[in-house]
Scaffold this active site. Structure first.
Site, mmCIF file in Angstrom:
data_model
loop_
_atom_site.group_PDB
_atom_site.id
_atom_site.type_symbol
_atom_site.label_atom_id
_atom_site.label_comp_id
_atom_site.label_asym_id
_atom_site.label_seq_id
_atom_site.Cartn_x
_atom_site.Cartn_y
_atom_site.Cartn_z
ATOM 1 N N ARG A 182 0.814 -1.229 0.000
ATOM 2 C CA ARG A 182 0.000 0.000 0.000
ATOM 3 C C ARG A 182 0.847 1.278 0.000
ATOM 4 N NH1 ARG A 182 -2.568 -3.276 -1.616
ATOM 5 N NH2 ARG A 182 -4.392 -4.270 -0.736
ATOM 6 N N SER A 231 -9.852 -0.017 3.978
ATOM 7 C CA SER A 231 -9.324 -0.581 5.224
ATOM 8 C C SER A 231 -8.625 0.535 5.984
ATOM 9 C CB SER A 231 -8.315 -1.680 4.910
ATOM 10 O OG SER A 231 -8.967 -2.697 4.178
ATOM 11 N N GLU A 301 -3.708 2.881 7.266
ATOM 12 C CA GLU A 301 -3.532 2.827 5.807
ATOM 13 C C GLU A 301 -4.032 4.140 5.194
ATOM 14 O OE1 GLU A 301 -4.617 -0.901 3.939
ATOM 15 O OE2 GLU A 301 -5.418 0.166 2.210
#
Ligand SMILES: Cc1cc2nc3c(=O)[nH]c(=O)nc-3n(C[C@H](O)[C@H](O)[C@H](O)COP(=O)(O)OP(=O)(O)OC[C@H]3O[C@@H](n4cnc5c(N)ncnc54)[C@H](O)[C@@H]3O)c2cc1C
Length: 314
Positions: A182, A231, A301
């Site tokens: 990510r 998320s 995130e």
């Protein structure tokens, strides 16, 4: 912080186009929280993006980039300076050639939505990006976040990109780029202008079918809420963040209008009237509790922008 008057005077030195003042960022992010952007511009061409970014650098104007706003928490204080929105005004797609293996190279401007790109791919019978069906946001955001699903990530189909950094637009080939989970590691000021993907000729109907299946599978798993990002926390090595949060008994806990989703514990949702402060309080509470119970540090995130809380969260 520059006053509106000072900011207007500096912007005029390099930007003749329209500016929206005090634009509510809650309307531009999927979490639907956050105060206003002092000034917002949505450029439509690569030259305009370049002029804006370089102008801000020279005139010392704080500048923030936003794509689809699907991974972004903006502070209640809003964002001082200029927000540059890379969206549908800057969303060209075109074939640029073939590689030695007969795969098709497609160049896409950063503001193109993943949904728009996937539609184009299906119409053009080009396969490779189906894993991204249903991920909200833009191509620029997906590259920066190395967005992924079903075991695939953007880095797997990226051939090269162009980023603007230090006033220069530079093409970087995939082997020169450092992707992690990510994240694309890059200079702090790097703005993605476009990306080239390597796609394979495929079957139109099969591409559409797989995209539909991915979207349906997401719908059945993801919370339904007034506002949400993806998320909230990165998965620590070898374990799902949602499992740790659930096992710590945190599903359903609330802070003001923010709640840890009952459906999927790695989503912090806005139930309707959350503030950014509610969400940050809940984020910190979850981090503290998961540390107490599991001795694991959860790293966000999502990206947090603006106010005293500003940090590159992840
Ligand atoms: C319901 C839902 C489901 C999701 N599912 C997934 C999933 O399965 N997998 C996944 O990986 N993510 C998922 N996400 C998260 C999000 O969609 C992705 O991270 C997406 O790639 C972010 O793109 P964006 O354009 O919305 O970026 P934004 O939220 O606008 O920005 C994110 C960050 O990227 C920066 N940025 C954006 N564009 C540029 C650019 N051109 N140049 C430089 N910096 C830029 C911004 O400054 C910010 O720091 C989900 C989100 C939601 C709401």
């Amino acid at each position: 912080m520059l006053t509106d008057h000072e900011l207007r005077a500096r912007l005029r030195r390099f930007w003749p186009g329209g500016v929206r003042w005090q634009a509510p960022m809650a309307a531009l992010t999927t979490l639907k929280v956050g105060g206003p952007a002092q000034a917002l511009v949505m450029p439509g061409t690569r030259d305009e993006v370049t002029r804006l970014i370089n102008g801000c650098r020279i005139e010392e104007i704080p500048c923030h980039i936003i794509g689809g706003g699907s991974n972004l928490l903006v502070a209640d204080e809003g964002l001082a300076g200029l927000v540059i929105g890379l969206g549908r005004n800057f969303a060209g797609i075109g074939r640029i050639g073939e590689d030695q293996c007969g795969r098709i190279l497609v160049e896409v401007e950063a503001g193109c939505s993943l949904a728009g790109l996937l539609n184009w791919c299906a119409d053009s019978a080009l396969s490779g990006l189906e894993f991204a069906a249903g991920i909200p946001g833009t191509v620029g955001g997906a590259v920066v976040m190395n967005a992924g699903a079903w075991g695939r990530e953007i880095k797997d189909v990226l051939a090269s990109l162009i980023w603007l950094s230090g006033g220069e637009a530079v093409r970087k080939a995939r082997p020169e780029l450092d992707f992690t989970y990510r994240c694309l590691r890059r200079p702090d000021d790097a703005v993605i202008l476009s990306a080239v993907f390597t796609l394979a000729p495929g079957d139109r109907a099969a591409i559409r079918k797989l995209c539909r299946e991915h979207v349906a599978a997401r719908r059945s798993r993801q919370p339904k809420a007034y506002g949400l990002a993806g998320s909230f926390f990165k998965n620590p090595e070898g374990v799902a963040a949602g499992k740790l949060i659930e096992a710590a008994g945190l599903k359903g806990i609330v802070s003001g209008g923010a709640m840890v989703s009952e459906r999927h514990a790695n989503f912090i949702v806005n139930t309707g009237n959350a503030t950014a402060a509610d969400i940050i309080r809940l984020m910190e509470l979850v981090q503290a509790r998961v540390w107490e119970v599991h001795r694991v540090r959860l790293e966000p995130e999502i990206k947090i922008a603006g106010g005293v809380t500003e940090k590159a969260a992840g």
